[in-house]
Each structure stands twice: as structure tokens, then as C-alpha cells.
Design an enzyme around this catalytic site. Sequence first.
Site, PDB file in Angstrom:
ATOM      1  N   GLY A 219      18.560  29.056  36.034  1.00 36.99           N
ATOM      2  CA  GLY A 219      19.231  27.985  35.410  1.00 36.99           C
ATOM      3  C   GLY A 219      18.858  26.647  35.810  1.00 36.99           C
ATOM      4  N   GLY A 221      19.164  23.044  38.227  1.00 42.49           N
ATOM      5  CA  GLY A 221      19.437  22.783  39.622  1.00 42.49           C
ATOM      6  C   GLY A 221      18.706  23.118  40.657  1.00 42.49           C
ATOM      7  N   GLY A 222      19.096  22.846  41.914  1.00 42.71           N
ATOM      8  CA  GLY A 222      18.128  23.010  43.058  1.00 42.71           C
ATOM      9  C   GLY A 222      17.921  24.401  43.137  1.00 42.71           C
ATOM     10  N   GLU A 242      16.879  29.725  29.179  1.00 43.58           N
ATOM     11  CA  GLU A 242      17.297  28.674  28.500  1.00 43.58           C
ATOM     12  C   GLU A 242      16.362  27.505  28.587  1.00 43.58           C
ATOM     13  OE1 GLU A 242      21.468  27.897  29.062  1.00 43.58           O
ATOM     14  OE2 GLU A 242      20.848  25.873  29.168  1.00 43.58           O
ATOM     15  N   GLY A 340      24.440  27.293  29.515  1.00 44.66           N
ATOM     16  CA  GLY A 340      24.344  28.740  29.073  1.00 44.66           C
ATOM     17  C   GLY A 340      24.562  29.615  30.150  1.00 44.66           C
ATOM     18  N   LYS A 364      28.296  17.647  50.129  1.00 43.52           N
ATOM     19  CA  LYS A 364      28.511  16.366  50.801  1.00 43.52           C
ATOM     20  C   LYS A 364      28.005  16.491  52.117  1.00 43.52           C
ATOM     21  CE  LYS A 364      30.660  14.464  47.254  1.00 43.52           C
ATOM     22  NZ  LYS A 364      29.787  13.437  46.360  1.00 43.52           N
TER      23      LYS A 364
HETATM   24  N1  COA Z   1      32.623  19.042  46.019  1.00 42.62           N
HETATM   25  C1  COA Z   1      32.321  17.875  45.995  1.00 42.62           C
HETATM   26  N2  COA Z   1      31.090  17.479  45.612  1.00 42.62           N
HETATM   27  C2  COA Z   1      30.242  18.563  45.246  1.00 42.62           C
HETATM   28  C3  COA Z   1      30.349  19.794  45.366  1.00 42.62           C
HETATM   29  C4  COA Z   1      31.847  20.202  45.728  1.00 42.62           C
HETATM   30  N3  COA Z   1      32.110  21.790  45.865  1.00 42.62           N
HETATM   31  N4  COA Z   1      29.572  20.662  44.871  1.00 42.62           N
HETATM   32  C5  COA Z   1      28.365  19.907  44.588  1.00 42.62           C
HETATM   33  N5  COA Z   1      28.984  18.570  44.696  1.00 42.62           N
HETATM   34  C6  COA Z   1      28.102  17.333  44.433  1.00 42.62           C
HETATM   35  C7  COA Z   1      26.907  17.488  45.273  1.00 42.62           C
HETATM   36  O1  COA Z   1      26.919  16.756  46.610  1.00 42.62           O
HETATM   37  C8  COA Z   1      26.065  16.562  44.568  1.00 42.62           C
HETATM   38  O2  COA Z   1      26.310  15.347  44.724  1.00 42.62           O
HETATM   39  P1  COA Z   1      24.902  14.173  45.038  1.00 42.62           P
HETATM   40  O3  COA Z   1      24.365  14.309  43.696  1.00 42.62           O
HETATM   41  O4  COA Z   1      25.681  12.758  44.959  1.00 42.62           O
HETATM   42  O5  COA Z   1      24.366  14.492  46.185  1.00 42.62           O
HETATM   43  C9  COA Z   1      26.289  17.088  43.045  1.00 42.62           C
HETATM   44  O6  COA Z   1      27.742  17.460  43.248  1.00 42.62           O
HETATM   45  C10 COA Z   1      25.332  17.963  42.541  1.00 42.62           C
HETATM   46  O7  COA Z   1      25.441  19.139  43.300  1.00 42.62           O
HETATM   47  P2  COA Z   1      24.210  20.179  43.315  1.00 42.62           P
HETATM   48  O8  COA Z   1      24.925  21.678  43.797  1.00 42.62           O
HETATM   49  O9  COA Z   1      23.077  19.645  44.356  1.00 42.62           O
HETATM   50  O10 COA Z   1      23.567  20.246  41.892  1.00 42.62           O
HETATM   51  P3  COA Z   1      22.434  20.745  41.267  1.00 42.62           P
HETATM   52  O11 COA Z   1      21.579  19.847  40.696  1.00 42.62           O
HETATM   53  O12 COA Z   1      21.908  21.766  42.052  1.00 42.62           O
HETATM   54  O13 COA Z   1      23.139  21.580  40.052  1.00 42.62           O
HETATM   55  C11 COA Z   1      25.144  22.589  39.165  1.00 42.62           C
HETATM   56  C12 COA Z   1      24.292  22.672  40.033  1.00 42.62           C
HETATM   57  C13 COA Z   1      25.859  23.848  39.196  1.00 42.62           C
HETATM   58  C14 COA Z   1      25.774  21.373  38.832  1.00 42.62           C
HETATM   59  C15 COA Z   1      24.186  22.882  37.719  1.00 42.62           C
HETATM   60  O14 COA Z   1      23.459  24.301  37.895  1.00 42.62           O
HETATM   61  C16 COA Z   1      24.854  23.078  36.596  1.00 42.62           C
HETATM   62  O15 COA Z   1      25.237  21.974  35.694  1.00 42.62           O
HETATM   63  N6  COA Z   1      25.229  24.311  36.252  1.00 42.62           N
HETATM   64  C17 COA Z   1      26.199  24.540  34.809  1.00 42.62           C
HETATM   65  C18 COA Z   1      25.174  24.730  33.511  1.00 42.62           C
HETATM   66  C19 COA Z   1      24.386  26.278  33.830  1.00 42.62           C
HETATM   67  O16 COA Z   1      24.509  26.720  34.899  1.00 42.62           O
HETATM   68  N7  COA Z   1      23.751  26.350  32.772  1.00 42.62           N
HETATM   69  C20 COA Z   1      22.680  27.531  32.982  1.00 42.62           C
HETATM   70  C21 COA Z   1      21.389  27.690  32.180  1.00 42.62           C
HETATM   71  S1  COA Z   1      20.346  26.211  32.319  1.00 42.62           S
END
Ligand code: COA
Length: 436
Positions: A219, A221-222, A242, A340, A364
Site C-alpha cells: 500500500g 506510505g513508508g 492498487e 483500497g 510524532k
Molecule cells: N497520532 C498523531 N499523529 C500521527 C499518528 C498518530 N497516531 N500516526 C501518524 N501520525 C502523523 C505522523 O507523525 C505523520 O505526520 P508528519 O507528516 O507531520 O510527520 C503523519 O501522521 C503521517 O504518518 P505516517 O504513518 O508516517 O504516514 P505514511 O505516509 O507512512 O502513511 C497512512 C500511512 C496510514 C496514512 C497511509 O498508509 C494511508 O493513507 N493509508 C490508508 C489508505 C490505504 O492503506 N490504502 C491502501 C492501498 S494504497
Amino acid sequence: MSDWRHEYDSKRQSAEEAVAAIPDGAFVLQGNAIGEPAALLGAVADRARAGGFKSVKMASLLPTKHSAATILSPDVADVIGWVSLFASGADRAAVRRGDAEFIPIQFHQVPRVIREYLEVDVALIAVSRVDDRGYMSLGVNADTNLAAIEKAGYVVAEVNQHMPRVHGSGWVHVSEIDAIVEHDEPLTELPVPPVRDEDAQMGTTISEMIPNGATIQLGIGGVPNAVARSLRHHRDLGIHTEMFVDGMVDLIESGVANGSRKKTHVGKAIYAFAAGSKRMYDFLDDNPGVEVHPVDYTNYPANIAKNEGLISVNATIQIDLTGQCCSESIGAEQFSGTGGQLDFVRGAFDAGGTSIIAFYSTAKSGAVSRVVPTLSPGAVVTTPRTDVHYVVSEYGAARLKGRSTRERAQALILLAHPKFREELSRSAAEFGYLAG
Ligand code: COA
């Protein structure tokens, strides 16, 4: 000259001319993510600035830099309304302020919702150069564009030489388009997420859960990118995903992901949208080993389930002690969208495979735990606890499916950062998940 060439020439015009034909008050769907038509969006914003619209509504999933610089610019916000179906850095703040609307949706359902429920007047899409038979490729975004083309009364295609021509079913013929605007501009590149300290451990844990020969989905993200890096020594993997990301290019080029043991689309990697580097876009161009398909095909859980044993890996923001995953909001603030995630969680299970929700134990800079007693007020459940299967953090992996709330709480506390475990145990006892 064949008929389609005449048609192509007669439909060719400037971005300003094509946008001038959008009716005032129209609802406009634009290409998602990297498939944003840059010149057309610029022309819409210019027309709005010049007083050419009283109001117009635009929508997409995952808007990127061209949207941010044009139609989402604050100086046109009173004229151009925005409807997000998956928020990004470009529209998150507008959604939070209430200046934009948000439609909660599973990604595979978007095409049907476009066809049946959205009053779409106009589709603005980005396509590749035309071929000898009059077809243009939707390239990096077949996802929802075929439905948009079918539904909209007025379809404008921005022809960009930089858009890869991708095999599969993401084709549109000149005859299906009302106006053609030629505009060559390198596609937006998304940086590969930075490598984090926890990645090596998390990657190793997940790669051990993926057998040779498995078909995988990774998916956004990181974490998913970190997983791709950890699969370098696997064999015969397949890709049914996806989102196509840079890590997949490495897996295919090195022969690790050859698709030889896939049950559908044998020998091919399939995706609905692609976002990454120029190297990746070049890799997709005319590559018989890769196919793009609409998202109601790639993400339809029954199609995912045809890939026996499929393993999906997606990320989450917050998970409660019973396994409810909030992967799209930070409290009530919409951060992204369901996308997705649930499509693949369900499809993987029905494939007899495994879905993995992976998360860094803290956010954070270590200040907050992602494992929480209850989700924050307003947090959105992306993957319900009834669907969640395996979860992974840098502290290990746990199966939640088939486990009681007591067993889930015990397992999740061990996946949390040690500094939060005592507090989580107290809450778990308070809620009756653990004996007091
Ligand atoms: N509380 C507060 N802030 C939070 C947090 C929490 N529990 N978890 C994450 N954050 C903040 C992080 O600090 C980060 O902030 P910054 O950008 O200011 O550093 C931001 O939220 C993003 O977090 P991170 O986990 O690093 O995001 P990511 O880029 O790795 O993406 C999802 C992770 C979950 C957001 C992403 O996978 C997503 O949108 N998933 C939903 C859709 C999906 O899974 N689709 C699947 C097929 S593509």
C-alpha cells in the site's frame, strides 16, 4: 489520412478553448494523483480568476502539485468548490477547515459511484500520445478514469508525451474524447519515503511472513516501501496491487517478482495507479510485463481473491486494543482516505492469504503511541476489528483474526513501544480485556 486522424485534428485545441466549453456550475472530475492534467487545471483556475465561472465543483482522489498550484489555490476557492475522495497534502487543510467536502468511500466502489450517483458533467484527464490506431493510454491512472469518461457529457484529454503507454485495459480512443489539448510536461515525481530506523526490523518480520511464490499488494506510505526493500532475496513473487511504487520496479528488474506462480495475469504485474519516480514511469512505458486496469477490477475483492494466498501489506495511523485500525484520520482530521485498504484486507482473506496491517509503534518522534486503548475522538475506522488479520510493528507480528479481545489486547500491548505498555495494560484491565 484515416478517419481518427481527422477527428484528432478537429478536436485539437488550446487548454483555454477546451476549458471555455465547461458549463458554469459544472461538476468536474479530474484525473487522480499523477494523472492530473496540468495545463487544463491551470486553464480552469485562470478562467475562475478572470470571472469566467460563477461556481464550479471539482473532485479527485489524491490531488498532487498541479492541483495545489491551480484549482486549489486560495484565490479561487470562492469559485472552485472541492470534493475530495482521498485527501493528500494538497487538500487536507481545506478539508480540515471545512472549505472542501470529503466523500468516504472504498476505492473499488468509486467507478460505480461515478456511474450511478455523481452528477458528473465534465472529465479532465491526462493521456499518452496517440498510437497508429487512435488509442491513447491512461498510463499511470486507469483507476477511475474509464468510469469518468463514460459518465461525463464533456471529456477533455490532455495529451502528454511523458505519459507512459501501459499495457492492460487503460485505453481511450480519440472517438471517445470531445476535446484534445497537447501539453508535454514531465510527470510529477513522488519522493520515495525516507528509510526509518524501525524499517529493517519491520521489513524482516514481514518478509518472513511472505513465502516464495506469493502474490503481494503493497500500500501507500513508508512501511510498504520498506517491505519492498526487504524482499530482495525472495523468488517468484507476483504483484497484484492498487498502487504501483518504486520498490516494485526493483523487485521486477531483479527477477524477484516474475509473476510466474500467479493464478491470474501470469507473468504480469497489475495495478490501478502508479506514483513514484521518472525511472518508474519509464519502466512502465510499453512494458509487456505490467498492466494497468480500472480500480473496480484490481481492487474488487473477488478478483483479489483469485490470487490464491495473496499477501497484502498496508499501514495504519492508530490501532485500538481490540484491533480497530484508523488508517486515514488523525482524530477527526481527515489525513488520507480508506483507499483500497479494506478491499485488500478482505480480498487477501478470501484468497486464503494474509493481510498485514503494519505500523511504527509511535508517531510524532516517539511522543505518541499508535497502539491506544480507544481510538481518538473522531478517528475513522478504516479496517474494522472483524476484518483485521495480522498486525506488525517493529516489535513483532501478531495474528488477531480468531483471537478474543483479551488475546488481542495482550498481543497489541507487546507490539506497542515499551514505554507505553504499562499504561496500555492498565486501560486494558479497566475495559475488562485483561483481568484486573
Ligand atoms: N497520532 C498523531 N499523529 C500521527 C499518528 C498518530 N497516531 N500516526 C501518524 N501520525 C502523523 C505522523 O507523525 C505523520 O505526520 P508528519 O507528516 O507531520 O510527520 C503523519 O501522521 C503521517 O504518518 P505516517 O504513518 O508516517 O504516514 P505514511 O505516509 O507512512 O502513511 C497512512 C500511512 C496510514 C496514512 C497511509 O498508509 C494511508 O493513507 N493509508 C490508508 C489508505 C490505504 O492503506 N490504502 C491502501 C492501498 S494504497
